[in-house]
Design a protein around this motif. Structure first.
Motif, PDB file in Angstrom:
ATOM      1  N   HIS A 202       1.640   5.543  14.543  1.00 51.04           N
ATOM      2  CA  HIS A 202       2.382   4.934  13.446  1.00 51.04           C
ATOM      3  C   HIS A 202       1.996   3.469  13.359  1.00 51.04           C
ATOM      4  O   HIS A 202       1.718   2.817  14.374  1.00 51.04           O
ATOM      5  N   CYS A 203       1.982   2.942  12.147  1.00 49.54           N
ATOM      6  CA  CYS A 203       1.631   1.539  11.925  1.00 49.54           C
ATOM      7  C   CYS A 203       2.617   0.640  12.660  1.00 49.54           C
ATOM      8  O   CYS A 203       3.829   0.823  12.576  1.00 49.54           O
ATOM      9  N   VAL A 204       2.091  -0.344  13.366  1.00 49.57           N
ATOM     10  CA  VAL A 204       2.937  -1.239  14.130  1.00 49.57           C
ATOM     11  C   VAL A 204       3.785  -2.129  13.220  1.00 49.57           C
ATOM     12  O   VAL A 204       4.867  -2.570  13.589  1.00 49.57           O
ATOM     13  N   TYR A 205       3.312  -2.376  11.987  1.00 45.44           N
ATOM     14  CA  TYR A 205       4.045  -3.241  11.067  1.00 45.44           C
ATOM     15  C   TYR A 205       5.128  -2.500  10.291  1.00 45.44           C
ATOM     16  O   TYR A 205       6.239  -3.011  10.116  1.00 45.44           O
ATOM     17  N   CYS A 206       4.808  -1.317   9.771  1.00 46.04           N
ATOM     18  CA  CYS A 206       5.750  -0.658   8.859  1.00 46.04           C
ATOM     19  C   CYS A 206       6.165   0.728   9.327  1.00 46.04           C
ATOM     20  O   CYS A 206       6.954   1.397   8.654  1.00 46.04           O
ATOM     21  N   ASN A 207       5.628   1.183  10.459  1.00 47.15           N
ATOM     22  CA  ASN A 207       5.995   2.467  11.056  1.00 47.15           C
ATOM     23  C   ASN A 207       5.557   3.665  10.211  1.00 47.15           C
ATOM     24  O   ASN A 207       6.024   4.783  10.433  1.00 47.15           O
ATOM     25  N   SER A 208       4.693   3.439   9.233  1.00 49.20           N
ATOM     26  CA  SER A 208       4.171   4.554   8.436  1.00 49.20           C
ATOM     27  C   SER A 208       3.182   5.361   9.281  1.00 49.20           C
ATOM     28  O   SER A 208       2.475   4.794  10.119  1.00 49.20           O
ATOM     29  N   PRO A 209       3.104   6.685   9.071  1.00 54.25           N
ATOM     30  CA  PRO A 209       2.166   7.507   9.855  1.00 54.25           C
ATOM     31  C   PRO A 209       0.726   7.098   9.604  1.00 54.25           C
ATOM     32  O   PRO A 209       0.345   6.771   8.481  1.00 54.25           O
ATOM     33  N   LEU A 210      -0.067   7.102  10.670  1.00 57.00           N
ATOM     34  CA  LEU A 210      -1.501   6.857  10.575  1.00 57.00           C
ATOM     35  C   LEU A 210      -2.224   8.176  10.834  1.00 57.00           C
ATOM     36  O   LEU A 210      -1.856   8.927  11.734  1.00 57.00           O
ATOM     37  N   ILE A 211      -3.235   8.438  10.040  1.00 57.23           N
ATOM     38  CA  ILE A 211      -3.957   9.706  10.131  1.00 57.23           C
ATOM     39  C   ILE A 211      -5.241   9.482  10.918  1.00 57.23           C
ATOM     40  O   ILE A 211      -6.126   8.735  10.497  1.00 57.23           O
TER      41      ILE A 211
END
Length: 368
Positions: A92-101
């Motif tokens: 997950h993105c460290v800034y916004c917690n969005s999933p990373l693929i």
């Protein structure tokens, strides 16, 4: 065909005892195995920092001599470019917690960091600082307090910066202002009569000034990445650069590393603007007097060098009512800053309780 050697930042250092990945232990110069406890010293670089000559990089002539490939994941939500270490199982993105693929990962070239400021506090300590802060928040949503219980929500990030050095020379024209005071009569009413008194008023005597200034500008710090949101607060973005050490990829083990998204050229433009502000301050100091006017400055920079450096920060990302909040802890000093959400219902019921208490007081007062 011989396979190309693996780049330095991609090498994983394994424990000689159990084979697990060694991670950097904050506050030390050691890599440590979290499974068997084995530690390994990070060798000291006796050569020190290497300042790279700026113009050759701006002209793309020296780019490949100090560059390498690194595996990067770009967040589609906030735009941050991140190198995720293998020990992060939840991508997950460290800034916004969005999933990373992970399938979107790409090899990208970057200018090797010249120095790194190693983490001085570990994730556990950073999370304790965050928890302590959350507990003091009035009317914080329960979900935030629950989120603060999970240390996985607090991630360590090496954030990229440019530093620029240069010799500055400038000529200037302006005016020197020296204060002096004059006695000025004024009329006031005393006991119904007009009375003339004297008061001191400040004046400024201006005289032409011109001259030259020169000096060395050391480590102008320029942020090298930008996101759509999630900017590190100024309160947190203060590090002791005297503790920088020559870059060694060992310090990155166990942390997320962000790649610069502000180019060296754009970073240099920002550094030049800062140099202009420095030249203005130096010119005013050279002019002297009580106040100054600077009409023109002709500035020249020479012997310009730069470093790409990595600075430590812990980040916790949290969403509430569709809005994202970030909390930041300086990975060196432990200073915390962040936005906080408010629980509408907690405030609503608090106000309702106050109104009920006031109504009860009024009722019993009237009964008496």
């Amino acid at each position: 065909m011989q396979q190309a050697p693996e780049k330095k930042a991609e090498l994983k250092k394994s424990c000689v005892n159990c084979g697990a990945e060694l991670l950097y232990a904050p506050g030390t110069t050691e890599l440590k195995c979290e499974y068997c406890g084995h530690s390994q010293d990070i060798p000291e670089n006796e050569l020190g920092f290497e300042e790279l000559e700026l113009n050759t990089y701006l002209d793309s002539l020296g780019h490949h001599s100090h560059s390498q490939s690194i595996l990067m994941l770009q967040c589609k939500s906030c735009g941050a470019n991140q190198h995720i270490e293998e020990n992060y199982k939840s991508l997950h993105c460290v800034y916004c917690n969005s999933p990373l693929i992970i399938e979107d990962a790409q090899k990208e070239e970057w200018i090797l960091p010249g120095a790194v400021l190693p983490f001085q506090i570990d994730q556990g300590k950073a999370h304790q600082i965050f928890q302590k802060w959350v507990k003091k928040l009035w009317w914080a949503p329960n979900k935030l307090k629950k989120a603060s219980l999970d240390p996985q929500n607090t991630k360590g990030l090496y954030s990229p910066y440019w530093t620029f050095d240069a010799q500055l020379f400038a000529t200037y024209t302006g005016q020197r202002g020296d204060y002096y005071y004059v006695s000025v009569p004024y009329t006031t009413v005393v006991n119904g009569k007009n009375v003339t008194k004297m008061r001191q008023e400040r004046r400024t005597r201006w005289t032409p000034a011109s001259g030259s200034i020169s000096g060395f500008i050391d480590d102008t710090l320029i942020k090298a990445s930008k996101q759509q949101s999630g900017k590190i607060p100024r309160k947190v973005a203060r590090w002791d650069l005297g503790k920088l050490v020559p870059f060694d990829s060992s310090y990155l083990a166990g942390f997320v590393t962000e790649k610069y998204t502000i180019s060296l050229k754009d970073g240099h433009l920002d550094a030049t603007k800062e140099a202009e502000r420095i030249a203005d301050r130096w010119a005013r100091r050279d002019i002297g007097g009580d106040t100054q006017r600077v009409s023109s400055i002709d500035m020249k920079l020479s012997d310009e060098t730069f470093k790409h450096i990595l600075l430590p920060v812990y980040i916790s990302a949290y969403r509430y009512n569709g809005k994202r909040y970030n909390f930041f802890v300086n990975g060196q000093s432990g200073v915390l800053s962040g936005q906080r959400p408010y629980s509408f219902w907690k405030i609503f019921f608090f106000v309702l309780t106050i109104l009920a208490v006031l109504a009860a007081i009024i009722y019993f007062t009237n009964q008496g």
